[in-house]
Each structure stands twice: as structure tokens, then as C-alpha cells.
Design an enzyme around this catalytic site. Structure first.
Site, mmCIF file in Angstrom:
data_model
loop_
_atom_site.group_PDB
_atom_site.id
_atom_site.type_symbol
_atom_site.label_atom_id
_atom_site.label_comp_id
_atom_site.label_asym_id
_atom_site.label_seq_id
_atom_site.Cartn_x
_atom_site.Cartn_y
_atom_site.Cartn_z
ATOM 1 N N HIS A 335 0.798 -1.236 0.000
ATOM 2 C CA HIS A 335 0.000 0.000 0.000
ATOM 3 C C HIS A 335 0.822 1.274 0.000
ATOM 4 O O HIS A 335 0.246 2.367 0.092
ATOM 5 C CB HIS A 335 -0.924 0.052 1.220
ATOM 6 C CG HIS A 335 -1.998 -0.976 1.223
ATOM 7 N ND1 HIS A 335 -3.255 -0.752 0.703
ATOM 8 C CD2 HIS A 335 -2.013 -2.238 1.678
ATOM 9 C CE1 HIS A 335 -3.996 -1.838 0.857
ATOM 10 N NE2 HIS A 335 -3.255 -2.757 1.441
ATOM 11 N N LYS A 526 -7.878 14.014 4.552
ATOM 12 C CA LYS A 526 -7.018 12.822 4.537
ATOM 13 C C LYS A 526 -5.987 13.010 5.635
ATOM 14 O O LYS A 526 -5.917 14.095 6.241
ATOM 15 C CB LYS A 526 -6.323 12.689 3.177
ATOM 16 C CG LYS A 526 -5.627 13.989 2.718
ATOM 17 C CD LYS A 526 -5.012 13.880 1.339
ATOM 18 C CE LYS A 526 -6.001 13.950 0.209
ATOM 19 N NZ LYS A 526 -6.119 12.784 -0.626
ATOM 20 N N ARG A 527 -5.196 11.953 5.924
ATOM 21 C CA ARG A 527 -4.121 12.132 6.897
ATOM 22 C C ARG A 527 -3.229 13.301 6.479
ATOM 23 O O ARG A 527 -3.052 13.568 5.281
ATOM 24 C CB ARG A 527 -3.280 10.847 6.991
ATOM 25 C CG ARG A 527 -3.972 9.727 7.745
ATOM 26 C CD ARG A 527 -4.292 10.106 9.167
ATOM 27 N NE ARG A 527 -3.099 10.163 9.988
ATOM 28 C CZ ARG A 527 -2.707 9.200 10.815
ATOM 29 N NH1 ARG A 527 -3.439 8.111 10.958
ATOM 30 N NH2 ARG A 527 -1.618 9.340 11.528
ATOM 31 N N LYS A 532 1.326 14.414 0.753
ATOM 32 C CA LYS A 532 -0.031 14.725 0.287
ATOM 33 C C LYS A 532 -0.193 16.224 0.003
ATOM 34 O O LYS A 532 -1.172 16.658 -0.576
ATOM 35 C CB LYS A 532 -1.055 14.257 1.311
ATOM 36 C CG LYS A 532 -1.074 12.732 1.492
ATOM 37 C CD LYS A 532 -2.063 12.309 2.572
ATOM 38 C CE LYS A 532 -1.997 10.834 2.918
ATOM 39 N NZ LYS A 532 -2.688 9.967 1.936
ATOM 40 N N THR A 634 -8.408 6.705 -1.949
ATOM 41 C CA THR A 634 -9.782 6.211 -2.045
ATOM 42 C C THR A 634 -10.746 7.359 -1.751
ATOM 43 O O THR A 634 -11.896 7.332 -2.204
ATOM 44 C CB THR A 634 -10.036 5.051 -1.052
ATOM 45 O OG1 THR A 634 -9.506 5.418 0.227
ATOM 46 C CG2 THR A 634 -9.369 3.773 -1.517
ATOM 47 N N LYS A 638 -14.449 8.490 -3.378
ATOM 48 C CA LYS A 638 -15.658 8.841 -2.610
ATOM 49 C C LYS A 638 -16.157 10.216 -3.012
ATOM 50 O O LYS A 638 -17.368 10.441 -3.161
ATOM 51 C CB LYS A 638 -15.355 8.822 -1.109
ATOM 52 C CG LYS A 638 -15.054 7.431 -0.567
ATOM 53 C CD LYS A 638 -14.345 7.467 0.780
ATOM 54 C CE LYS A 638 -13.665 6.123 1.039
ATOM 55 N NZ LYS A 638 -12.668 6.175 2.114
HETATM 56 C C1 26V Z 1 1.909 2.128 7.639
HETATM 57 C C2 26V Z 1 2.605 1.901 8.772
HETATM 58 C C3 26V Z 1 4.056 1.870 8.667
HETATM 59 C C4 26V Z 1 4.738 1.776 9.948
HETATM 60 C C5 26V Z 1 4.016 0.950 10.959
HETATM 61 C C6 26V Z 1 2.625 1.407 11.186
HETATM 62 C C7 26V Z 1 1.918 1.662 9.938
HETATM 63 C C8 26V Z 1 0.546 1.671 9.939
HETATM 64 C C9 26V Z 1 -0.146 1.906 8.794
HETATM 65 C C10 26V Z 1 0.544 2.131 7.654
HETATM 66 C C11 26V Z 1 -0.274 2.343 6.467
HETATM 67 C C12 26V Z 1 0.364 3.124 5.418
HETATM 68 C C13 26V Z 1 -0.097 2.636 4.152
HETATM 69 C C14 26V Z 1 -1.421 3.208 3.716
HETATM 70 O O1 26V Z 1 -2.356 3.509 4.441
HETATM 71 N N1 26V Z 1 -1.498 3.345 2.458
HETATM 72 C C15 26V Z 1 -2.671 3.876 1.802
HETATM 73 O O2 26V Z 1 -3.421 2.754 1.373
HETATM 74 C C16 26V Z 1 -4.594 3.152 0.704
HETATM 75 C C17 26V Z 1 -5.374 1.895 0.403
HETATM 76 O O3 26V Z 1 -4.674 1.108 -0.508
HETATM 77 C C18 26V Z 1 -4.248 3.940 -0.533
HETATM 78 O O4 26V Z 1 -5.420 4.370 -1.146
HETATM 79 C C19 26V Z 1 -3.388 5.159 -0.175
HETATM 80 O O5 26V Z 1 -2.958 5.813 -1.335
HETATM 81 C C20 26V Z 1 -2.195 4.715 0.627
HETATM 82 O O6 26V Z 1 -1.469 5.824 1.123
#
Ligand code: 26V
Length: 791
Positions: A335, A526-527, A532, A634, A638
Site C-alpha cells: 500500500h 485525509k491524513r 499529500k 480512495t 468517494k
Molecule cells: C503504515 C505503517 C508503517 C509503519 C508501521 C505502522 C503503519 C501503519 C499503517 C501504515 C499504512 C500506510 C499505508 C497506507 O495507508 N497506504 C494507503 O493505502 C490506501 C489503500 O490502498 C491507498 O489508497 C493510499 O494511497 C495509501 O497511502
């Protein structure tokens, strides 16, 4: 029905009413769950198991009532008690067991799996505290714990009988060919189910969440000697595993507790699925024929080593057979390409927490590298790059590599992202196994993100297209037939305005700022993250502010710029961006020369339920990441689904949205991925943009010199310096001119309301492919090979 919650109907509170309605739905969900499980077991159905650290479910009530066809009955019931259903549903706290996109995607996927009737389980952690609640104090983000379970939840089914031990630490004995993990500690994992109802079907999916509980024997000793405090603290040491969601989605904290969380839920889920498999099939030899296990990012990667441990150590399967079985069982989604979010764990920590798994990882690595060396003899750099162990500096286990070697399919989440994967971080693996890499473009569930969140537009669609779009979003294409109908466009505009009135109310309630629903609602939610580029948006806002002051009589299109999103608590620059939004907002919103021409607001505590109000009220969707950095997005889907036009870069799923809606119905600006790469290679000079663009210079100087923070003029000098002097890693200055010029085109179109709504309708019409039903259908056919159980 109030009797079920022990309340006197004459004095029932809103939450009593809410619970009473929930009980009715719960009983039906329960029935559907039992029936689905029974039939799937009877048919020995092939199932998909979706392992995810995060499920951002949001509220359950409205979705459950809609799926069960109970909405009208519940509304009528509520009215009899002088309540309206909306007020009742608003009592429910969000289940915010996720950070952002990845977690919400998992929730949309469960909805689609249930709706498509796929035999499926989601597995995750029942965090006591989900995503922190965000408050803004004097412009600064302040975090509060999210105690979503404090009043209990009617939506979970505790499964007292489902408890598994999960072991940690210790050492490994190798005794006459047998491997015994002499663990040091053990915690119990207890199952809590949430039933996920399908729409248009009685089938359901299960979200099974694990809670960590100290094993019974743990506190006996201390209790018996009367040392309650010690007993309690020993208990906490075990139970803290499921206490809190890590709220950082940008950098790996590398904490032992996080690694324990990952193993905890994976180990419990594996025991659960293996027990079910043995019950139905009596052997593990055919596990891969009946279960597809999906890894939602690398967070459950340890599952690959865990399955090997179970097969080899506990079931005496030969290594090679076990490894083949693993490879046909697992698949993995990446992701993000952001290097700081790629998980790797110090070998020393894995040794300490999971000594047997480390041995297994080493053996997987050795056999893998031997195989790679046979294909490319002598290329040591190639092998070093492939290795599951990063040997530069402190040795670390690369979790993405473990996923790639252990999976038969690896996918990205948009066409661009999947392409970048095989050309960047997985290029070496793609040389070995090109056929393993594929794309699955993300999607969103139309039930929550249109039917539930936008009742006005849903009614119009029902009248014009019939009700089938909920289960077949491609029906939206037929809106093209209505686009040319002026009366239809007027209705569409009226609905958008109602949604904007609702959003304006929310803005006033949460920020105190009064905004006009007749202004253009420009939304970035968004975050908060540098890639971003919320800051680029803000540079445009300040540019516009200065331009209005310079020429107040010009025909300005009134705008309300709306931000929302959380910053990781340790992410200093992201928090500084939130504060800057606030400071700029204070100046603009209180400047009498500006009036309604420009407003800037930050809605606190963004989450699923707020998104359900914001998305339908947006005119313009800001998707402005540096090209090549946003895996998919996403929110972009929406917003377009709810009739917003996108202003965005050539990135992630924006590219596919453009293909669907046509160039004339989207505003694409800035450098594309190839241009970004080229600029970085040839030497990007942000200073040139600063010096050669007087408007940009004035904006950056104003921020950097404290025009918006007169009480502390240097507050944003670091932020501005990181752009002008610090390399501007995300190329804001390079894209600024193109962005501002494109915003002017947005104004031009908005001056023609009828034209604008035609294009907004074209956006809704083009969103059919972004249903998560389409995405899950592709996963099911191409990766998991599961289909609806035939009953
Ligand atoms: C990453 C990490 C990395 C360190 C440990 C904790 C942790 C927790 C969550 C994440 C998630 C980062 C990845 C993420 O959310 N990616 C997003 O995924 C969406 C669904 O596929 C996508 O639409 C977004 O573009 C993407 O940033």
C-alpha cells in the site's frame, strides 16, 4: 422493544432507544451468521482470510439496518417515541480501528465480500483504544484516547469458547530432529466477532477481532500472597498487547509491543483457521485448496513464518512441502512506496520476541538466495538486494521481502502504483518472478459512500436509474442519458446544495465559522502528510487571499477551503501544517475586506462518520500528492462518486479516474511521475522558483516572516525553509504555478453553474469501476480463486 434494554419506554434516553434498535438488528444478524456458517461448513467452501492490523469500520447501525431492510421500520419505531432515527444513529461512536486508507479499504472490502457472498473472514485486533480523538487547541492538534468501548457496544459477539494461547520469547531446543520452542511467556487471545451483513443477500462475512487476556494462572501467585498491585501489573504486561492502535501511518516506530501485536493476531488467526480446516478436512495437506490467506500490507507478514512453524514443527510436515503449500496459500498487497513506512525489524528484536520464527526466516532466506544464485551466479549485489535480511548497519528483517517470497501474488493498489512496484522496490523480485506481480485498483463500497451518506442523490438515482446501482455500480453510466436534461441538472444542483447546507452546519458547530453554501466548497480531507501536500493547497489559499486584497472589486468566485485530517502525534512538520492552516484561517476569516470571498476552515477529528457528511457536500476534491507518491487514494473515489470535480496530479487512482470521466471533467496539473524522476535526477532547485516567481515569493515570505503568526514571527520559518533551502522534497514549488493556474480554471467553470453540474454528473457517471465490488471480484477470481458458496 425497549424492554430488551431494561428501560421504561416513557423515560427512555436516546442511547436506550439506540440500543433497543440495535438489539433487533443484532438478533437478525446473529441468525444470518449462524446460517452462513452452517452452509459454508456443509459445502466445505473455499474461504478467503483477510489479515489486517486495521479495520476502520465507522458506525454500524445505519449500514446494518439498510442491509437488513429495517431502516423504515426503525425510523417509524423511533418516531413513536418522539425520536428521529438520525439522532439515534449519531449516538454510536465510530469503531476507528485504523489509521487511514489502508484500514478503511479493509472495511469496504468486508462489505463487498459479504455482498458478493464470498465465504470470508477478516481477522484483526480488538483495540481497546482506536485512532486517537483530535482536538484543536489554539490551533494545535491535541490527542485524546478513543475509548470507543467505554459504554460497551451492541455490535460485537464475544466468543467465550474461542480462546487460543499465543507464545512469546524463550529459546529453541533442537532434540533428535525435533524442534521445540521453549517459550518464555504466553497470552490468551479471545475472539470477538462483528457480523458484516451483505446487501441484497442474507449472506454475511465475519470480522473476528482478538483481545489479549492474561492466562488464568498468571496472577494466582501474587493474589495469594495479597500483592494485588503486582498481580495487576503482571496482568497488564500481557493485556497491553491489544490496548492501543499505533497511530503512526508514516514511520515505523520499531517498538517491541508493535511486533508483539503483529504476531499476536496472526498466531491467533492461524490457529483459528487451522482448527476450522482440520474440522472440515482432517488433514493439512489440502490447506491451500480450501483457504486463501491475504496479507494486508506487511503488518501480518510474520504469518508466513508462523504457518511454516505450524506445519513443520507441530504437524511434522516436510519443509519443502510446507513451503510449497505456503506459497500457494498467501497473497500480499503493498500500500505504499514511502521508504520510511516499509517495515523492517532488527534481527535482535525478532530473536528476543520470536526466536523460532527467526530461525525459520533464516532458512527461508538461505534457500531463496541459493535458488536466486543459481539463476544469477556471481551477482552479489543482486543477492544482497534480494535478501530478507538487510545487512547495512544493524541487521534487520525486511518484512516486504518475506511477503514477496512467501506469496504467489503481489499487487499494488492502482495501475501506476503496481507499475512502480515492479520498477522500484520489487524490481529484483520482478526479474525472478514477473508473473507474481499484478494490479488490483482500489474501490469503495457504494452502500456506505453513496446510499448511506448521500440520501438525496440516492433518491434521484433511484428515480432515474432504478435501485440496482447499489449492487451494480456500472449502472451509473446510464446517467449520461440524463446529463443533457436541464431539469435533471437542476435537481442534481439542488441536492448538492442541501448537502452543502448540512456540511456548513457541521462547520459552524465544530469551528464556529459561518460559511456560505453558495461558495465553492474546496475539500482536502485525509491524513496530514508532507507527500499529500496540504501545504501546497495552503500556498494557493494565501495566494488567493493576497490577490483578493490587491483587487477586491474583481469578480471573485467565493470559496470555502475545507481541511480535515490527523497528524501522527510524533510528526512535527505535519502538526506544524495543521497549526498554519489554523493561523491563516484566523487571519482570513476575520478580515472584513474578504467577507464571503474566501473562508478557510479545519474540521477537527476527521474520521469515517465525518467523512460521510463531508464527501456529499464537496464541490472540489483536492488530490494533489507529488506524482508517484500516493499509492491509490480512495477519498478521491468517494468525492467523485458524490459529484465533486477533482483537481489532482497524475498520481495513484487519479489517473484511472481521469480515464473514466474524460479529460474535460477533471483538472490535472503539475509534473507527472517521469518528470518528477527526471527533475530529481537532474538537480531540482527550489530556490529558482522562489526567486523567479514574485507571487510565490511574496506568499512564502509572508508565511515565513510571521504575517499569520505575529505573536511568534518565526513559528513557520522552519517549514518555509524546508521548501526554499531544504530541498523541497515533495516539489511544492515546482508544481505551484501550474496548480494556481489550474485553480483559476476551476473558478471559470464554477461561474457557469449549469456547466459545472454537467461535469459533476459526468464524474458520478464514471465511478462505476471504483466500486469495491469490482475490486473484490477481481481479487476473488484472479488471486484467491474463491466464489460465492452455492446455497
Ligand atoms: C503504515 C505503517 C508503517 C509503519 C508501521 C505502522 C503503519 C501503519 C499503517 C501504515 C499504512 C500506510 C499505508 C497506507 O495507508 N497506504 C494507503 O493505502 C490506501 C489503500 O490502498 C491507498 O489508497 C493510499 O494511497 C495509501 O497511502
Amino acid at each position: 422493544m425497549l424492554h430488551t434494554v431494561g428501560a421504561d419506554p416513557a423515560h427512555a434516553s436516546r442511547s436506550d432507544m439506540m440500543l433497543a434498535v440495535a438489539q433487533v438488528a443484532r438478533a437478525q444478524l446473529s441468525e444470518r451468521w449462524v446460517h452462513t456458517q452452517r452452509e459454508e461448513a456443509r459445502h466445505k467452501a473455499r474461504r478467503v482470510v483477510y489479515l489486517s492490523m486495521e479495520f476502520l469500520m465507522g458506525r454500524t447501525m445505519s449500514n446494518a439496518l439498510a442491509a437488513l431492510n429495517l431502516t423504515e421500520g426503525a425510523a417509524a419505531g423511533a418516531l413513536q417515541h418522539a425520536q428521529n432515527l438520525e439522532d439515534l444513529t449519531n449516538c454510536e461512536p465510530d469503531a476507528a480501528l485504523g489509521n487511514g486508507g489502508l484500514g478503511r479499504l479493509a472495511a469496504c472490502f468486508l462489505d463487498s465480500m459479504a455482498t458478493l457472498g464470498l465465504p470470508s473472514f477478516g481477522y484483526g485486533i480488538r483495540y481497546e483504544y482506536g485512532m486517537f480523538a483530535q482536538d484543536i487547541q489554539n490551533g494545535c492538534q491535541v490527542e485524546y484516547p478513543d475509548s470507543w468501548l467505554k459504554d460497551g457496544t451492541p455490535w460485537e459477539f464475544p466468543r467465550a469458547e474461542l480462546t487460543y494461547p499465543v507464545r512469546f520469547g524463550g529459546w529453541v531446543a533442537h532434540e533428535d530432529g525435533k524442534v521445540i520452542w521453549k517459550h518464555a511467556g504466553e497470552v490468551a487471545a479471545k475472539a470477538y466477532d462483528m457480523v458484516v451483513p451483505g446487501h441484497g443477500t442474507h449472506k454475511v462475512s465475519t470480522l473476528r477481532l482478538w483481545k489479549a487476556v492474561a492466562p488464568d494462572h498468571i496472577d494466582l501467585g501474587a493474589f495469594n500472597t495479597g500483592d494485588y498491585a503486582r498481580a495487576a501489573s503482571a496482568k497488564n504486561e500481557y493485556e497491553n498487547i491489544s490496548w492501543v492502535l499505533y497511530p503512526n501511518d508514516s514511520t515505523l516506530a520499531g517498538r517491541e509491543l508493535r511486533l508483539k501485536q503483529e504476531y499476536f493476531f496472526v498466531a491467533a488467526s492461524m490457529q483459528d483457521l487451522i482448527k476450522r480446516h482440520l474440522h472440515e478436512h482432517h488433514t493439512l495437506d489440502n490447506l491451500a485448496e480450501h483457504v486463501a490467506i491475504h496479507l494486508n500490507d506487511t503488518h501480518p507478514a510474520i504469518g508466513v513464518a508462523e504457518l511454516m512453524r505450524i506445519l513443520c514443527d507441530e504437524h511434522s510436515m516436510h519443509w519443502d512441502r510446507a513451503w510449497a503449500l505456503c506459497g500457494s496459500t498467501f497473497s500480499y498487497t503493498n500500500h505504499t512506496l514511502m521508504p520510511e513506512a516499509l517495515e523492517s525489524w532488527p534481527v535482535s528484536l525478532v530473536q528476543h520476541v520470536l526466536p523460532r520464527h527467526l530461525e525459520i526466516i533464516f532458512r527461508i532466506n538461505k534457500e531463496f538466495l541459493d535458488q536466486a544464485a543459481r539463476l544469477c551466479p556471481g551477482d552479489h549485489d543482486f543477492l544482497k538486494r534480494l535478501s530478507l535480511i538487510d545487512e547495512t548497519g544493524e541487521r534487520r528483517v525486511r518484512m516486504a521481502h518475506l511477503c514477496v517470497v512467501g506469496s504467489h501474488r503481489i499487487n499494488g493498489v492502482s495501475a501506476l502504483h503496481s507499475d512502480l512496484l515492479v520498477h522500484t522496490i520489487f524490481a529484483d523480485f520482478a526479474k525472478l518472478w514477473p508473473h507474481r506481480f499484478t494490479n488490483m485498483t482500489n474501490g469503495v463500497t457504494p452502500r456506505r459512500w453513496l446510499a448511506q451518506s448521500n440520501p438525496g442523490l440516492s433518491r434521484l438515482l433511484d428515480v432515474s436509474l432504478g435501485p440496482d446501482w447499489r449492487l451494480d455500480l456500472d449502472q451509473l453510466k446510464r446517467l449520461k442519458e440524463h446529463q443533457g436534461d436541464a431539469a435533471f441538472r437542476a435537481q442534481f444542483r439542488a441536492i448538492k446544495r442541501e448537502n452543502k447546507v448540512r456540511l456548513a452546519k457541521l462547520i459552524q458547530q465544530t469551528t464556529g465559522v459561518v460559511v456560505s453554501p453558495d461558495s465553492l466548497f474546496d475539500v482536502q480531507v485525509k491524513r496530514i502528510h508532507e507527500y499529500k501536500r496540504q501545504l501546497l493547497n495552503l500556498l494557493h489559499v494565501v495566494t488567493r487571499y493576497k490577490a483578493i486584497l490587491a483587487d477586491p472589486q474583481a469578480a471573485w468566485v467565493p470559496r470555502t477551503v475545507i481541511f480535515a485530517g490527523k497528524a501522527a502525534s510524533s510528526y512535527v512538520s505535519a502538526k506544524s501544517i495543521i497549526r498554519l492552516i489554523h493561523d491563516v484561517g484566523l487571519t482570513i476569516n476575520n478580515d472584513p475586506r474578504i467577507g464571503d470571498k474566501l473562508k478557510l476552515v479545519f474540521i477537527p477529528n476527521y474520521g469515517v462518520s465525518l467523512a460521510e457528511i463531508i464527501m456529499p457536500g464537496a464541490d472540489l476534491s483536492e488530490q494533489i500528492s507529488t506524482a508517484g507518491t500516493e499509492a491509490s487514494g480512495t477519498g478521491n473515489m468517494k468525492l467523485a462518486l458524490n459529484g465533486a470535480l477533482t483537481i489532482g496530479t497524475d498520481d495513484g487512482a487519479n489517473i484511472e479516474i481521469r480515464q473514466q470521466v474524460g479529460d474535460e471533467n477533471i483538472f490535472i496539473f503539475g509534473l507527472n511521475t517521469a518528470e518528477v524522476r527526471h527533475l530529481r535526477i537532474t538537480g531540482y532547485q527550489p530556490l529558482n522558483h522562489y526567486e523567479n516567481n514574485p507571487t510565490l515569493k511574496a506568499v512564502l515570505d509572508a508565511i515565513g516572516e510571521g504575517e499569520f503568526s505575529p505573536d511568534e514571527p518565526g513559528r513557520y520559518s522552519a517549514l518555509v525553509n524546508s521548501l526554499v533551502w531544504g530541498g523541497d522534497h515533495y516539489l511544492l514549488l515546482a508544481d505551484y504555478a501550474s496548480y494556481v493556474a489550474t485553480q483559476a480554471q476551476v473558478d471559470d467553470l464554477y461561474r457557469q453553474p449549469d456547466q459545472w453540474s454537467q461535469r459533476a454528473i459526468a464524474n458520478v457517471a464514471g465511478m462505476g469501476v471504483f466500486s469495491s465490488d469490482r475490486t473484490i471480484g477481481e481479487y476473488a477470481r484472479q488471486i484467491w480463486h474463491v466464489g460465492p458458496a452455492a446455497y
